[in-house]
Design a protein around this motif. Structure first.
Motif, PDB file in Angstrom:
ATOM      1  N   SER A  15      45.748  47.477  30.401  1.00  8.64           N
ATOM      2  CA  SER A  15      47.033  46.797  30.229  1.00  8.64           C
ATOM      3  C   SER A  15      47.662  46.430  31.574  1.00  8.64           C
ATOM      4  CB  SER A  15      48.002  47.683  29.448  1.00  8.64           C
ATOM      5  OG  SER A  15      47.523  47.913  28.148  1.00  8.64           O
ATOM      6  N   LEU A  16      47.533  47.342  32.536  1.00 12.93           N
ATOM      7  CA  LEU A  16      48.099  47.076  33.866  1.00 12.93           C
ATOM      8  C   LEU A  16      47.360  45.946  34.586  1.00 12.93           C
ATOM      9  CD1 LEU A  16      48.717  50.740  35.106  1.00 12.93           C
ATOM     10  CD2 LEU A  16      50.451  49.063  34.426  1.00 12.93           C
ATOM     11  N   SER A  17      46.087  45.747  34.235  1.00 20.01           N
ATOM     12  CA  SER A  17      45.278  44.694  34.871  1.00 20.01           C
ATOM     13  C   SER A  17      45.415  43.349  34.174  1.00 20.01           C
ATOM     14  CB  SER A  17      43.795  45.097  34.869  1.00 20.01           C
ATOM     15  OG  SER A  17      43.615  46.384  35.393  1.00 20.01           O
ATOM     16  N   ALA A  18      45.922  43.345  32.943  1.00 21.41           N
ATOM     17  CA  ALA A  18      45.926  42.126  32.131  1.00 21.41           C
ATOM     18  C   ALA A  18      46.719  40.991  32.773  1.00 21.41           C
ATOM     19  CB  ALA A  18      46.478  42.434  30.741  1.00 21.41           C
ATOM     20  N   GLY A  19      47.890  41.309  33.317  1.00 21.27           N
ATOM     21  CA  GLY A  19      48.730  40.279  33.919  1.00 21.27           C
ATOM     22  C   GLY A  19      48.047  39.597  35.097  1.00 21.27           C
ATOM     23  N   TYR A  20      47.465  40.407  35.994  1.00 20.56           N
ATOM     24  CA  TYR A  20      46.791  39.852  37.170  1.00 20.56           C
ATOM     25  C   TYR A  20      45.597  38.989  36.774  1.00 20.56           C
ATOM     26  CZ  TYR A  20      43.717  39.620  41.213  1.00 20.56           C
ATOM     27  OH  TYR A  20      42.868  39.173  42.198  1.00 20.56           O
ATOM     28  N   LEU A  21      44.758  39.511  35.890  1.00 22.57           N
ATOM     29  CA  LEU A  21      43.539  38.794  35.506  1.00 22.57           C
ATOM     30  C   LEU A  21      43.845  37.502  34.755  1.00 22.57           C
ATOM     31  CD1 LEU A  21      41.222  41.740  34.367  1.00 22.57           C
ATOM     32  CD2 LEU A  21      41.046  40.406  36.470  1.00 22.57           C
ATOM     33  N   SER A  22      44.886  37.515  33.922  1.00 28.43           N
ATOM     34  CA  SER A  22      45.221  36.316  33.149  1.00 28.43           C
ATOM     35  C   SER A  22      45.750  35.198  34.042  1.00 28.43           C
ATOM     36  CB  SER A  22      46.239  36.647  32.056  1.00 28.43           C
ATOM     37  OG  SER A  22      47.446  37.109  32.615  1.00 28.43           O
ATOM     38  N   VAL A  23      46.350  35.563  35.179  1.00 28.54           N
ATOM     39  CA  VAL A  23      46.806  34.556  36.135  1.00 28.54           C
ATOM     40  C   VAL A  23      45.672  34.145  37.074  1.00 28.54           C
ATOM     41  CG1 VAL A  23      48.385  34.118  38.061  1.00 28.54           C
ATOM     42  CG2 VAL A  23      49.212  35.303  36.035  1.00 28.54           C
ATOM     43  N   ARG A  24      44.881  35.121  37.487  1.00 24.88           N
ATOM     44  CA  ARG A  24      43.785  34.859  38.437  1.00 24.88           C
ATOM     45  C   ARG A  24      42.684  34.003  37.826  1.00 24.88           C
ATOM     46  NH1 ARG A  24      40.352  33.757  41.404  1.00 24.88           N
ATOM     47  NH2 ARG A  24      39.322  34.920  43.074  1.00 24.88           N
ATOM     48  N   PHE A  25      42.308  34.279  36.584  1.00 26.25           N
ATOM     49  CA  PHE A  25      41.182  33.587  35.959  1.00 26.25           C
ATOM     50  C   PHE A  25      41.581  32.694  34.785  1.00 26.25           C
ATOM     51  CE2 PHE A  25      39.387  37.534  37.730  1.00 26.25           C
ATOM     52  CZ  PHE A  25      38.444  36.990  38.594  1.00 26.25           C
ATOM     53  N   GLY A  26      42.809  32.810  34.337  1.00 16.96           N
ATOM     54  CA  GLY A  26      43.223  32.077  33.139  1.00 16.96           C
ATOM     55  C   GLY A  26      43.045  32.955  31.917  1.00 16.96           C
ATOM     56  N   ARG A  27      43.787  32.618  30.850  1.00 18.33           N
ATOM     57  CA  ARG A  27      43.762  33.462  29.653  1.00 18.33           C
ATOM     58  C   ARG A  27      42.376  33.524  29.027  1.00 18.33           C
ATOM     59  NH1 ARG A  27      48.262  33.152  32.525  1.00 18.33           N
ATOM     60  NH2 ARG A  27      50.172  32.712  31.363  1.00 18.33           N
ATOM     61  N   LYS A  28      41.720  32.376  28.904  1.00 18.94           N
ATOM     62  CA  LYS A  28      40.428  32.321  28.226  1.00 18.94           C
ATOM     63  C   LYS A  28      39.354  33.096  28.993  1.00 18.94           C
ATOM     64  CE  LYS A  28      37.704  28.606  28.032  1.00 18.94           C
ATOM     65  NZ  LYS A  28      37.165  27.287  27.658  1.00 18.94           N
ATOM     66  N   LYS A  29      39.253  32.856  30.281  1.00 21.81           N
ATOM     67  CA  LYS A  29      38.228  33.548  31.094  1.00 21.81           C
ATOM     68  C   LYS A  29      38.513  35.045  31.175  1.00 21.81           C
ATOM     69  CE  LYS A  29      36.827  29.644  33.969  1.00 21.81           C
ATOM     70  NZ  LYS A  29      36.901  29.019  35.320  1.00 21.81           N
ATOM     71  N   ALA A  30      39.794  35.415  31.223  1.00 21.91           N
ATOM     72  CA  ALA A  30      40.147  36.840  31.264  1.00 21.91           C
ATOM     73  C   ALA A  30      39.722  37.531  29.973  1.00 21.91           C
ATOM     74  CB  ALA A  30      41.651  37.000  31.489  1.00 21.91           C
ATOM     75  N   MET A  31      39.872  36.834  28.824  1.00 20.28           N
ATOM     76  CA  MET A  31      39.428  37.411  27.559  1.00 20.28           C
ATOM     77  C   MET A  31      37.909  37.543  27.524  1.00 20.28           C
ATOM     78  SD  MET A  31      41.836  36.150  24.427  1.00 20.28           S
ATOM     79  CE  MET A  31      41.060  37.343  23.361  1.00 20.28           C
ATOM     80  N   LEU A  32      37.225  36.585  28.108  1.00 19.57           N
ATOM     81  CA  LEU A  32      35.761  36.679  28.186  1.00 19.57           C
ATOM     82  C   LEU A  32      35.346  37.855  29.070  1.00 19.57           C
ATOM     83  CD1 LEU A  32      34.845  32.882  28.492  1.00 19.57           C
ATOM     84  CD2 LEU A  32      34.259  34.403  26.593  1.00 19.57           C
ATOM     85  N   LEU A  33      36.067  38.057  30.170  1.00 20.35           N
ATOM     86  CA  LEU A  33      35.776  39.183  31.069  1.00 20.35           C
ATOM     87  C   LEU A  33      36.017  40.526  30.381  1.00 20.35           C
ATOM     88  CD1 LEU A  33      37.321  37.933  34.453  1.00 20.35           C
ATOM     89  CD2 LEU A  33      34.895  38.305  33.974  1.00 20.35           C
ATOM     90  N   ALA A  34      36.973  40.573  29.461  1.00 19.80           N
ATOM     91  CA  ALA A  34      37.274  41.820  28.740  1.00 19.80           C
ATOM     92  C   ALA A  34      36.102  42.278  27.878  1.00 19.80           C
ATOM     93  CB  ALA A  34      38.516  41.644  27.883  1.00 19.80           C
ATOM     94  N   ASN A  35      35.181  41.357  27.590  1.00 21.62           N
ATOM     95  CA  ASN A  35      34.013  41.727  26.790  1.00 21.62           C
ATOM     96  C   ASN A  35      32.967  42.493  27.598  1.00 21.62           C
ATOM     97  OD1 ASN A  35      34.522  40.536  24.099  1.00 21.62           O
ATOM     98  ND2 ASN A  35      34.640  38.643  25.262  1.00 21.62           N
ATOM     99  N   ILE A  36      33.032  42.399  28.927  1.00 22.01           N
ATOM    100  CA  ILE A  36      32.058  43.125  29.770  1.00 22.01           C
ATOM    101  C   ILE A  36      32.224  44.630  29.599  1.00 22.01           C
ATOM    102  CG2 ILE A  36      31.301  43.570  32.140  1.00 22.01           C
ATOM    103  CD1 ILE A  36      32.049  40.630  32.759  1.00 22.01           C
TER     104      ILE A  36
END
Length: 207
Positions: free
Chosen positions: A62-83
């Motif tokens: 949860s603490l990483s979600a904000g940074y990743l969603s801005v850094r990579f975009g919402r769609k790519k961040a959701m794809l990264l969450a699958n790793i």
């Protein structure tokens, strides 16, 4: 929601059914390693780690979600969450084969990271992509996906399906399916208009 809020609901409920089987596995593994049976207090403590460490992973995600969603975009961040979702499925699914209850603890931690990321970014992405008239309806799909995940988790844990001693590692690795579904389908979805306009300064792409 399949690879987002659904994952959270699934992992919250799926741990209930195999409780006794995992405790027996901890007991057997300890006996093989050290030649003595662990105390009930130690088994209870280890089991508590298995259950509660998911929340620690969820906090990290949860603490990483904000940074990743801005850094990579919402769609790519959701794809990264699958790793981490796939990694946790591998760890928990192979734990019995490898004779390591530590793999279950690590897998639960990593799946918590995935759940924390996916839940937050899922709601953000869905809300930003929704047409104005459907925004309220789309917003509640997050809660629906959580409920669906909990239901599927409980259903898979039934003795008639995967809630038996021989199949509990498969049950623990069940989060691999929604992760794969999202990896195969999400690349065809558009990016968030808000992200394109505010973070990427791409007005044409936003429109």
């Amino acid at each position: 929601g399949i690879g987002g809020a659904f994952q959270y609901g699934l992992q919250v409920s799926i741990i209930n059914s195999p409780a006794e089987y995992i405790k027996d596995f901890i007991r057997e593994t300890w006996l093989k390693r050290y030649g003595s049976s662990p105390s009930e207090e130690l088994i209870t403590l280890t089991w508590s780690f298995v259950v509660s460490i998911y929340s620690i992973g969820g906090l990290l995600g949860s603490l990483s979600a904000g940074y990743l969603s801005v850094r990579f975009g919402r769609k790519k961040a959701m794809l990264l969450a699958n790793i981490p979702a796939l990694l946790s499925a591998a760890l928990m699914g192979l734990s019995r084969l490898c004779g390591s209850f530590e793999m279950i603890i690590t897998g639960r931690l990593v799946s918590g990271v995935s759940g924390g990321l996916a839940l937050n970014i899922n709601l953000m992405y869905a809300g930003e992509c929704a047409p104005r008239k459907l925004r309220g309806l789309i917003a509640i799909t997050g809660s629906t996906a959580i409920a669906a995940g909990k239901f599927v988790g409980f259903a898979l844990g039934l003795r008639e399906i995967l809630g038996v001693d021989a199949l509990w590692p498969v049950l623990m690795a069940a989060n691999v399916l929604p992760a794969l579904v999202q990896l195969l389908t999400l690349p065809f979805f558009p990016d968030s208009p808000r992200y394109l306009l505010i973070d990427k300064k791409d007005k044409e792409g936003c429109i």
